[in-house]
Design a protein around this motif. Structure first.
Motif, PDB file in Angstrom:
ATOM      1  N   HIS A 253       0.816  -1.210   0.000  1.00 27.15           N
ATOM      2  CA  HIS A 253       0.000   0.000   0.000  1.00 27.15           C
ATOM      3  C   HIS A 253       0.852   1.262   0.000  1.00 27.15           C
ATOM      4  N   ARG A 254       2.130   1.130  -0.331  1.00 27.70           N
ATOM      5  CA  ARG A 254       3.006   2.306  -0.388  1.00 27.70           C
ATOM      6  C   ARG A 254       2.484   3.316  -1.402  1.00 27.70           C
ATOM      7  N   GLU A 255       2.217   2.878  -2.613  1.00 24.60           N
ATOM      8  CA  GLU A 255       1.798   3.807  -3.657  1.00 24.60           C
ATOM      9  C   GLU A 255       0.411   4.378  -3.375  1.00 24.60           C
ATOM     10  N   LYS A 256      -0.458   3.577  -2.786  1.00 25.76           N
ATOM     11  CA  LYS A 256      -1.798   4.068  -2.436  1.00 25.76           C
ATOM     12  C   LYS A 256      -1.687   5.169  -1.388  1.00 25.76           C
ATOM     13  N   PHE A 257      -0.820   4.961  -0.406  1.00 28.56           N
ATOM     14  CA  PHE A 257      -0.571   5.988   0.612  1.00 28.56           C
ATOM     15  C   PHE A 257      -0.020   7.256  -0.030  1.00 28.56           C
ATOM     16  N   GLU A 258       0.925   7.121  -0.941  1.00 21.86           N
ATOM     17  CA  GLU A 258       1.525   8.289  -1.580  1.00 21.86           C
ATOM     18  C   GLU A 258       0.496   9.077  -2.384  1.00 21.86           C
ATOM     19  N   ARG A 259      -0.397   8.366  -3.074  1.00 21.08           N
ATOM     20  CA  ARG A 259      -1.449   9.058  -3.838  1.00 21.08           C
ATOM     21  C   ARG A 259      -2.386   9.828  -2.906  1.00 21.08           C
ATOM     22  N   LEU A 260      -2.760   9.201  -1.783  1.00 14.74           N
ATOM     23  CA  LEU A 260      -3.655   9.848  -0.839  1.00 14.74           C
ATOM     24  C   LEU A 260      -2.977  11.053  -0.181  1.00 14.74           C
ATOM     25  N   ALA A 261      -1.707  10.909   0.142  1.00 15.97           N
ATOM     26  CA  ALA A 261      -0.953  12.020   0.738  1.00 15.97           C
ATOM     27  C   ALA A 261      -0.898  13.204  -0.228  1.00 15.97           C
ATOM     28  N   LYS A 262      -0.743  12.910  -1.512  1.00 18.46           N
ATOM     29  CA  LYS A 262      -0.682  13.983  -2.514  1.00 18.46           C
ATOM     30  C   LYS A 262      -2.023  14.698  -2.644  1.00 18.46           C
ATOM     31  N   GLU A 263      -3.116  13.968  -2.445  1.00 16.52           N
ATOM     32  CA  GLU A 263      -4.433  14.604  -2.473  1.00 16.52           C
ATOM     33  C   GLU A 263      -4.638  15.481  -1.239  1.00 16.52           C
ATOM     34  N   LYS A 264      -4.279  14.952  -0.096  1.00 21.18           N
ATOM     35  CA  LYS A 264      -4.490  15.657   1.173  1.00 21.18           C
ATOM     36  C   LYS A 264      -3.597  16.889   1.293  1.00 21.18           C
ATOM     37  N   LEU A 265      -2.363  16.771   0.805  1.00 18.87           N
ATOM     38  CA  LEU A 265      -1.370  17.840   0.950  1.00 18.87           C
ATOM     39  C   LEU A 265      -1.013  18.414  -0.418  1.00 18.87           C
TER      40      LEU A 265
ATOM     41  N   VAL B  46       6.336  15.382   7.868  1.00 14.70           N
ATOM     42  CA  VAL B  46       4.890  15.554   7.999  1.00 14.70           C
ATOM     43  C   VAL B  46       4.263  14.323   8.659  1.00 14.70           C
ATOM     44  N   MET B  47       3.331  14.601   9.590  1.00 17.10           N
ATOM     45  CA  MET B  47       2.546  13.555  10.235  1.00 17.10           C
ATOM     46  C   MET B  47       1.147  13.554   9.617  1.00 17.10           C
ATOM     47  N   ILE B  48       0.631  12.380   9.338  1.00 11.24           N
ATOM     48  CA  ILE B  48      -0.737  12.241   8.817  1.00 11.24           C
ATOM     49  C   ILE B  48      -1.460  11.244   9.713  1.00 11.24           C
ATOM     50  N   ASN B  49      -2.636  11.630  10.179  1.00 12.52           N
ATOM     51  CA  ASN B  49      -3.403  10.805  11.096  1.00 12.52           C
ATOM     52  C   ASN B  49      -3.672   9.433  10.474  1.00 12.52           C
ATOM     53  N   PRO B  50      -3.266   8.346  11.145  1.00  8.49           N
ATOM     54  CA  PRO B  50      -3.479   7.006  10.581  1.00  8.49           C
ATOM     55  C   PRO B  50      -4.951   6.649  10.442  1.00  8.49           C
ATOM     56  N   ALA B  51      -5.807   7.234  11.306  1.00  9.99           N
ATOM     57  CA  ALA B  51      -7.246   6.961  11.180  1.00  9.99           C
ATOM     58  C   ALA B  51      -7.775   7.499   9.851  1.00  9.99           C
ATOM     59  N   PHE B  52      -7.284   8.663   9.434  1.00  8.01           N
ATOM     60  CA  PHE B  52      -7.663   9.225   8.134  1.00  8.01           C
ATOM     61  C   PHE B  52      -7.248   8.275   7.006  1.00  8.01           C
ATOM     62  N   LEU B  53      -6.063   7.703   7.120  1.00  6.19           N
ATOM     63  CA  LEU B  53      -5.572   6.792   6.082  1.00  6.19           C
ATOM     64  C   LEU B  53      -6.431   5.528   6.010  1.00  6.19           C
ATOM     65  N   VAL B  54      -6.737   4.956   7.181  1.00 11.13           N
ATOM     66  CA  VAL B  54      -7.545   3.739   7.216  1.00 11.13           C
ATOM     67  C   VAL B  54      -8.926   4.002   6.627  1.00 11.13           C
ATOM     68  N   GLU B  55      -9.507   5.150   6.981  1.00 11.50           N
ATOM     69  CA  GLU B  55     -10.836   5.498   6.479  1.00 11.50           C
ATOM     70  C   GLU B  55     -10.858   5.664   4.962  1.00 11.50           C
ATOM     71  N   ASN B  56      -9.667   5.909   4.397  1.00 11.14           N
ATOM     72  CA  ASN B  56      -9.570   6.085   2.946  1.00 11.14           C
ATOM     73  C   ASN B  56      -8.918   4.878   2.260  1.00 11.14           C
ATOM     74  N   GLY B  57      -8.947   3.740   2.939  1.00  6.86           N
ATOM     75  CA  GLY B  57      -8.579   2.487   2.300  1.00  6.86           C
ATOM     76  C   GLY B  57      -7.126   2.076   2.368  1.00  6.86           C
ATOM     77  N   VAL B  58      -6.305   2.796   3.145  1.00  8.64           N
ATOM     78  CA  VAL B  58      -4.894   2.409   3.284  1.00  8.64           C
ATOM     79  C   VAL B  58      -4.750   1.492   4.495  1.00  8.64           C
ATOM     80  N   HIS B  59      -4.065   0.381   4.328  1.00  7.63           N
ATOM     81  CA  HIS B  59      -3.849  -0.540   5.439  1.00  7.63           C
ATOM     82  C   HIS B  59      -2.781   0.033   6.376  1.00  7.63           C
ATOM     83  N   VAL B  60      -3.147   0.198   7.634  1.00  7.19           N
ATOM     84  CA  VAL B  60      -2.230   0.698   8.652  1.00  7.19           C
ATOM     85  C   VAL B  60      -2.266  -0.250   9.843  1.00  7.19           C
TER      86      VAL B  60
END
Length: 415
Positions: free
Chosen positions: A260-272, A288-302
């Motif tokens: 899920h590295r690339e999925k996380f990177e795509r989501l980070a680029k949208e958020k930031l 930069v810190m990104i709330n892991p709950a936000f990531l999980v809610e958007n489909g990233v495995h944490v």
């Protein structure tokens, strides 16, 4: 000038970026939390026997083969007999370089200011909010409450600023000690002595006997206080890392598996989006810190865990991870390369070459060549040897092709 620019006074590009920012703001404001932070799935914990614990790199490589990397990071609870000495002396007056962190700015990707004058270990403890303002919560081990408070501070930038310090990557040969007291002598040559791990023959990097690459040859100590943190990143050239906590309170770790590295990177680029507009390789800055709950809610495995003194965290190649201290703690970490790492190292070099913003701790090609040259000095199984040779053959073919092309171009220009 467009009609929009005449009316608003801003350019089309500025309007586009503003639209993105508003969209992201509304997205987060309207998002309904699906989970609480302490409901994020727990990392896998392993409890090796004394026999399994004899060779750390063989043990970790076997865990990789069994699929442990699917968690991104794992926790290892060593046998009860393992109690190595802390490399930092409690009575030392040496000043440790540290970085200042304002919690409310940790989600904004701003560069850290550094305390170049340094701070002693005793003063570090005195400054820890876990011994003053939040002493009750820390002493009662209410880590879930402290974790929630941290993310509330990060996401409520208008709240009163909380300032902490974090000391990281302190070379043991500079700020620690390699001397062992009489009672600690058994650890001098212990397989899990991080200061000598680069000498083990099962390690996939014989060249480091002749190298001084910090972090992969010499372990680095970290000193945290309540709410100090390290930001989302994967290790240099996607190396493995071993992190042992010597003393203090806990540290909360979050990990994203490689798949899920690339999925996380795509989501980070949208958020930031605004930060990535300024620097497309923003995540390589590790600020930069990104709330892991936000990531999980958007489909990233944490995955999440609380590391306590006496416990080990292993980070796998290509795994993003970040963490929060829930009180004063001292830990020690080192990077290392198991046989399974080589393909990740080559992948990391491709990313670095494409971005041209990251300098590797050492050239992966060089390590590949050195291991191939000294292959008979390494204690590798047949499968690992075959992989090493296949990587070397692929590199050699590529090198010969490029040299032939360079030679041809040279003569064509001079005909």
């Amino acid at each position: 000038m467009s009609d929009s620019e005449k009316i608003t006074g801003i350019s089309g590009e500025e309007e586009r970026l503003l639209t993105i920012a508003i969209k992201n703001s509304l997205r987060e404001k309207n998002a309904k939390p699906i989970i609480e932070l302490n409901e994020i799935e727990e990392m896998m914990t392993y409890r090796p026997t004394e026999d399994e614990f004899k060779d750390p790199l063989v043990y970790i490589e076997n865990l990789y083969k069994e699929g442990a990397s699917e968690y991104g990071c794992i926790k290892i609870i060593p046998p009860a007999s393992f109690k190595p000495p802390c490399p930092l002396s409690k009575d030392s007056t040496m000043k440790l370089p540290s970085r200042y962190q304002t919690i409310q700015k940790m989600g904004q990707g701003k560069p850290f200011d550094f305390n170049s004058d340094g701070i002693t270990l005793s003063d570090f403890k005195k400054k820890d909010l876990g011994t003053t303002t939040y002493e009750s919560l820390v002493s009662q081990k209410k880590y879930d409450e402290l974790e929630k408070m941290f993310w509330d501070f990060v996401e409520n930038t208008e709240s009163e600023e909380i300032n902490v310090e974090y000391a990281a990557d302190l070379p043991r040969n500079t700020y620690g000690t390699n001397e062992f007291e009489k009672d600690d002598k058994p650890y001098e040559d212990h397989p899990w002595n991080l200061n000598k791990m680069h000498l083990r023959q099962t390690r996939f990097s014989s060249f480091e006997k002749r190298s001084s690459s910090q972090g992969s040859r010499c372990p680095g100590s970290t000193v945290g206080m309540l709410f100090s943190s390290f930001c989302w990143h994967y290790e240099d050239i996607m190396l493995y890392s071993i992190n042992y906590m010597h003393e203090g309170e806990g540290k909360i770790w979050y990990a994203i598996p490689e798949y899920h590295r690339e999925k996380f990177e795509r989501l980070a680029k949208e958020k930031l989006a605004l930060l990535f507009e300024e620097d497309p390789n923003f995540l390589l800055n590790i600020n930069v810190m990104i709330n892991p709950a936000f990531l999980v809610e958007n489909g990233v495995h944490v995955y999440r865990t609380v590391q306590k003194p006496g416990e080990i965290i292993v980070t796998f190649p290509e795994s993003y991870h970040q963490g929060i201290s829930v009180g004063f703690n001292v830990a020690e970490a080192i990077n290392m390369a198991c046989p399974s790492w080589m393909e990740y190292g080559l992948k990391a070099m491709k990313i670095y070459m494409a971005t041209r913003e990251k300098i590797p701790v050492f050239p992966v090609d060089w390590m590949l060549i050195e291991n191939a040259r000294h292959v008979f000095d390494l204690s590798l199984d047949l499968e690992s040897l075959k992989k090493l040779l296949s990587y070397y053959e692929a590199w050699l073919q590529k090198e010969l092709t490029e040299r032939a092309l360079t030679t041809s171009n040279f003569y064509n220009r001079h005909d």
